[in-house]
Design an enzyme around this catalytic site. Structure first.
Site, mmCIF file in Angstrom:
data_model
loop_
_atom_site.group_PDB
_atom_site.id
_atom_site.type_symbol
_atom_site.label_atom_id
_atom_site.label_comp_id
_atom_site.label_asym_id
_atom_site.label_seq_id
_atom_site.Cartn_x
_atom_site.Cartn_y
_atom_site.Cartn_z
ATOM 1 N N PRO A 1 6.072 3.701 13.840
ATOM 2 C CA PRO A 1 4.664 4.075 14.058
ATOM 3 C C PRO A 1 3.990 3.117 15.045
ATOM 4 C CG PRO A 1 5.177 3.917 11.703
ATOM 5 C CD PRO A 1 6.354 3.391 12.444
ATOM 6 N N GLU A 2 3.266 3.677 15.995
ATOM 7 C CA GLU A 2 2.532 2.870 16.968
ATOM 8 C C GLU A 2 1.035 3.044 16.700
ATOM 9 O OE1 GLU A 2 4.023 3.470 20.976
ATOM 10 O OE2 GLU A 2 5.960 4.131 20.211
#
Ligand SMILES: [Zn+2]
Length: 280
Positions: free
Chosen positions: A2-3
């Protein structure tokens, strides 16, 4: 992993469910989550605290709790927070019971995610300051900041924007997409980027992050919303994971390279290779 857009998506979904609620009970099933601290101390510090605000810094979820306590959660590779899952989900690592009776379960197949408790905002800020730099989509994220950070650096442009201590929250997906939109080859040395290129890159980083948030993140591996649903930005990638497919601008095939150990997708017509690294 996840960014920024994925973590921001979780924050937006979770904030209305958490803010103002008490953490009635917390059970940490996996001691790796709080390492090097012991899970019992974190459970103790969280029990009975009220969530004042759910914030985000880079890829970290920042829980502001009553009594100036702060929980900093990083999802790493496969972490997810599931709100009221119908059954006990696989890979459950932490159970939260809220004051209104709802449940939140932190799940993590690969167990790289972390949860750290701080007993003041100062402690929390010291921890974050060592790990993350300027936050995109804030007034501090300027071309002057990028110029200062890039000056004299021989590191490839992609590696430069992946460095969390320079720019918070950009990971492999959004780096490829931002460089493509800016017309910058990922191997171009950061210190050789012109002011105009850095200005374009600043803008395209924000563009792709906002597009990612709008699409509620990208699901490539395990990223999930709090109800278990997937994001949709993966359907809108221009180059990332599109090896051999036509570039959406010029139609030539997208190539895959390795830059700084990371799979990197590029259109070498729209993003011309810097001369000196032609040999790779
Ligand atoms: Zn192209």
């Amino acid at each position: 992993m996840p960014e920024l857009p994925e973590v921001e998506t979780v924050r937006r979904q979770l904030a209305p469910q958490l803010e103002g609620r008490e953490l009635r009970d917390v059970q940490i099933l996996d001691p790796r989550w709080t390492r090097p601290g012991p899970p019992a101390a974190v459970e103790e510090g969280l029990r009975g605290a009220r969530v004042e605000r759910l914030g985000r810094r880079g890829k970290y979820l920042a829980w502001e709790l009553s009594g100036d306590r702060h929980l900093i959660v990083h999802l790493r590779m496969t972490g997810a927070l599931l709100y009221d899952p119908p059954d006990e989900p696989p890979h459950a690592r932490v159970h939260f019971t809220l004051g209104d009776g709802h449940r939140l379960v932190y799940v993590d197949a690969r167990r790289f995610g972390t949860g750290h408790l701080f007993h003041s905002a100062v402690e929390r800020d010291d921890y974050l300051a060592e790990r993350i730099g300027i936050e995109p989509m804030t007034p501090e994220f300027t071309v002057e900041h990028l110029q200062r950070a890039a000056r004299g650096r021989r590191t490839p442009a992609k590696t430069f924007i992946l460095d969390q201590r320079q720019i918070a929250g950009v990971g492999n997906i959004y780096a490829d997409e931002a460089l493509f939109r800016a017309g910058i080859h990922p191997l171009r040395p950061a210190g050789r980027l012109t002011r105009a290129q850095l200005a374009r890159l600043r803008d395209t980083i924000e563009e792709v992050l906002m597009a990612g948030i709008e699409a509620k993140g990208a699901t490539i591996d395990d990223f999930r919303h709090i109800d278990g649903a997937w994001g949709s930005f993966q359907d809108r990638f221009a180059v990332h994971r599109r090896k051999g497919e036509p570039c959406p601008v010029c139609g030539r095939p997208v190539r895959k390279l390795v830059v700084g150990g990371r799979g990197t997708y590029v259109c070498e017509h729209c993003q011309p290779r810097p001369r000196r690294s032609r040999a790779r």
